[in-house]
Each structure stands twice: as C-alpha cells, then as structure tokens.
Design a protein around this motif. Structure first.
Motif, PDB file in Angstrom:
ATOM      1  N   VAL A   1       0.834  -1.197   0.000  1.00 24.53           N
ATOM      2  CA  VAL A   1       0.000   0.000   0.000  1.00 24.53           C
ATOM      3  C   VAL A   1       0.869   1.248   0.000  1.00 24.53           C
ATOM      4  N   PHE A   2       1.908   1.245   0.830  1.00 30.15           N
ATOM      5  CA  PHE A   2       2.718   2.451   1.013  1.00 30.15           C
ATOM      6  C   PHE A   2       3.695   2.696  -0.136  1.00 30.15           C
ATOM      7  N   GLN A   3       3.748   1.790  -1.100  1.00 35.13           N
ATOM      8  CA  GLN A   3       4.525   2.052  -2.306  1.00 35.13           C
ATOM      9  C   GLN A   3       3.836   3.073  -3.208  1.00 35.13           C
ATOM     10  N   ASP A   4       2.553   3.294  -2.966  1.00 32.95           N
ATOM     11  CA  ASP A   4       1.791   4.301  -3.695  1.00 32.95           C
ATOM     12  C   ASP A   4       1.897   5.623  -2.923  1.00 32.95           C
ATOM     13  N   PRO A   5       2.561   6.654  -3.481  1.00 27.95           N
ATOM     14  CA  PRO A   5       2.773   7.912  -2.745  1.00 27.95           C
ATOM     15  C   PRO A   5       1.476   8.550  -2.252  1.00 27.95           C
TER      16      PRO A   5
END
Length: 362
Positions: A104-108
């Motif tokens: 999830v946190f790979q998406d800024p």
C-alpha cells in the motif's frame, strides 16, 4: 478505463444504489448495509480510497454518516472513506489488520492519505505486532497513537464430537508462496506414505492452485487431497468442525485469525511461528497444538506432525483450556468490551453495568 468511462460507470452505479442497498439486522439493534463500489481494474490504493470516499458520499445522498461514533475496518480504503464522510463531531476509529501494508505504502498518494488518517482519527487500532511494526516504521511520528486490539472470534458453536485422531488435515488460506502451501503438500505426501488413511483439504484460491493440483496428481494423491477453491466463511467454519487438524505453515501472519477459529472449532493446530501465531497462542502453545519454526523444507512440517500426533495420542493436549484462554482474549464479548471502553470512555464498564442490572433486579 479512461476518465469519461469511469464517470459513466459511477453514474450508472449511483442510479442502482436504491435497489442495491439492503439493510440486514445484526446484534444490539444495529443494521448492516452493503453497497457496491465500482473500482477500475488496476487502480492504485490512494485513488481507490478517493473512489470509496466519493461513492460512499453518493450512497449517503451527500449527507454525513449520522452517528456519534464511526468504526472502519482497515485504513485504506474504508477508513479514509469513513473519515471523510463522518460528522464533524463524530469520534472515528479504525482497525487495521492488512498483511500487505508495505505494498500500500509504495503508492505515494496512499502513503499521504494514511499519514493524514493517523493524524485525524480519534483512535487507531492494530490487530498484531507485525501491523504495528510496519506502521511505526513508516510513520514514527504517529507511533504513540497506534493501539492494539485483536480480531473477534466466535466460540459459541461446538463441534458435533471431539477429535479422536489427527487424520483429516485442513488448510484455509490463499494459494501463494507466502503461506508455505508447497511445503505443506510435500509434507503431507511424506506423512501419507506412512499412514494412507490421512487426507488433506486445501481451501483457497491463488496462483499456486493449478501447480498444486498438478503436483498432487504427480504424487498420486488425487484420492487423498481435495482443492475445492474459495468457499464462503460459514462453510469454512463447518469444515473446521468436520476436520481433525488445522495445518498453517505460513511465512508471515499479522494475527492468525484462522488459527484461533480452528481452536474455537475444537481442532488442534500445527502452525509456524510467523509473527502472529506465537503471540496469539502465548501461554497455551502446548495445550493447543504444535508451533514450528519457519523453515524452507517439508521435513519440519512432517516432523512437527509426528510430534503432535504422539502428544495427542498420549493425551497431553488440553483444547478446553486453550479455548477458554482464547475466548477471554479474542471472544466477541471481550473484544466488544474493549471497543466499547474506547468509543464511550465515560460510560460504565461491563462489570459496572452487570452490577447495575443485578441491583435493579433485587
């Protein structure tokens, strides 16, 4: 889909809301309402959260959720949608259990929304150490805001008869490498060679289902192994009460809800120390079954089964004690009371409420 197509689909979906929204009564007088959210294929987590926010607002007719307390399951997309549609005076709580937060946190945009979510919610609850570790690492400035709470499990429906022998193995979960299902099939083949009465049911979907089906055929285990695919949760609970042993050789779990459900259904468990289970079963490991280290081979599973079966035959397990301990930690009443105390901190506790009711009856 392009933007005009997306807008057209959402408009059509909004038109169908009236016939799609159904209210289902649940416990305590609450109602459960399901509504469909159209989601473009491949949409990133941040855009998906904005999408849920917008479509929930459409379902509400542009009005805020009419409740003083709002609780959301997982931060994105549900938590964000709830936060953006809550009343200004509402207390908003989020419970997070997702095992894929790093993705999830790979998406800024998703990371930015999650940061704001943690800042704005009244309370944020994580179901296990693994979830807490990921969130604390990603958002160290919010670490003190992250509280712990377990998933609730029902202990109300006993199995028809107690387990007498560990012959019928059951796996429930995704068919992915992370769950150790390849090693499980190989370990079962080793144990089946020693005891042909053993069977294995592998429930779930994923990219490994076809390769595992082929491997089962190669091993000549078609008559002993079933792969029924994905099934409804209630049917999975029925299978737990019909099988003898839950085997879960996962490489990583945030909590291990299936494991607790298996014990609640009267099954011993053979599981790995993969993050969640060793915390979930702390203090009752030997009573509930056998815990294994995470290793990349089949032998540690088959050896663990042999040890567990010997202990089971010797009567050294105590499933009743394990169930009692887990119900006190993860039963619906225990978890509901924890939520209640967070949501309504000025209200009386369960013991105080019981005492008031007893006094009213005197």
């Amino acid at each position: 889909m392009d933007e005009p197509t997306t807008e057209a689909v959402e408009a059509a979906n909004a038109e169908l809301f009236a016939s799609a929204l159904h209210r289902v009564p649940t416990v305590g007088g609450a109602e459960l309402v399901h509504f469909p959210v159209s989601t473009p294929r491949g949409q990133d987590y941040g855009a998906q959260s904005r999408n849920h926010e917008r479509q929930l607002r459409n379902a509400l007719g542009g009005k805020p959720i009419d409740a003083p307390v709002v609780h959301a399951h997982v931060g994105l997309p549900s938590g964000w949608a709830a936060l953006q549609n809550a009343r200004p005076d509402a207390r908003v709580f989020v419970t997070e259990h997702a095992s894929f937060l790093e993705r999830v946190f790979q998406d800024p945009e998703a990371r930015e929304l999650y940061d704001e979510l943690l800042y704005r919610v009244t309370g944020f609850l994580a179901v296990g150490d693994k979830v807490t570790e990921v969130l604390s690492r990603e958002f160290p400035h919010h670490a003190e805001r992250i509280m712990r709470i377990p998933n609730p499990i029902s202990f109300d429906e006993p199995r028809p008869s107690p387990v007498k022998d560990l012959r019928r193995w059951l796996y429930l979960g995704s068919m992915v490498e992370l769950k150790g299902v390849r090693w499980l099939v190989e370990a079962f083949a080793q144990c089946h060679a020693e005891d042909p009465s053993l069977t294995l049911t592998l429930v779930g979907e994923g990219p490994l289902r076809k390769p595992l089906t082929e491997r089962v055929a190669e091993l000549g285990l078609d008559d002993a192994v079933r792969l029924p695919g994905s099934i409804p949760h209630e049917q999975a609970l029925d299978l737990m009460r019909e099988h003898d042993l839950l085997v879960h050789p996962s490489r990583y779990e945030t909590f291990g809800m299936t494991i607790v459900e298996g014990i609640a259904a009267g099954m011993p468990v053979l599981v790995t120390r993969c993050g969640g289970p060793e915390k979930t079963l702390a203090g009752i490991e030997d009573a509930a079954g056998e815990l294994l280290d995470v290793e990349e081979d089949a032998e540690h599973i088959s050896d663990g089964f042999r040890r567990l079966r010997a202990r089971f035959d010797a009567g050294s397990l105590d499933l009743a004690r394990a169930q009692e301990a887990l119900a006190a930690r993860y039963g619906y009443e225990a978890v509901a009371e924890t939520h209640y105390r967070l949501w309504f901190p000025d209200s009386p506790s369960a013991d105080e409420r019981d005492a008031d009711r007893a006094g009213a009856l005197d």
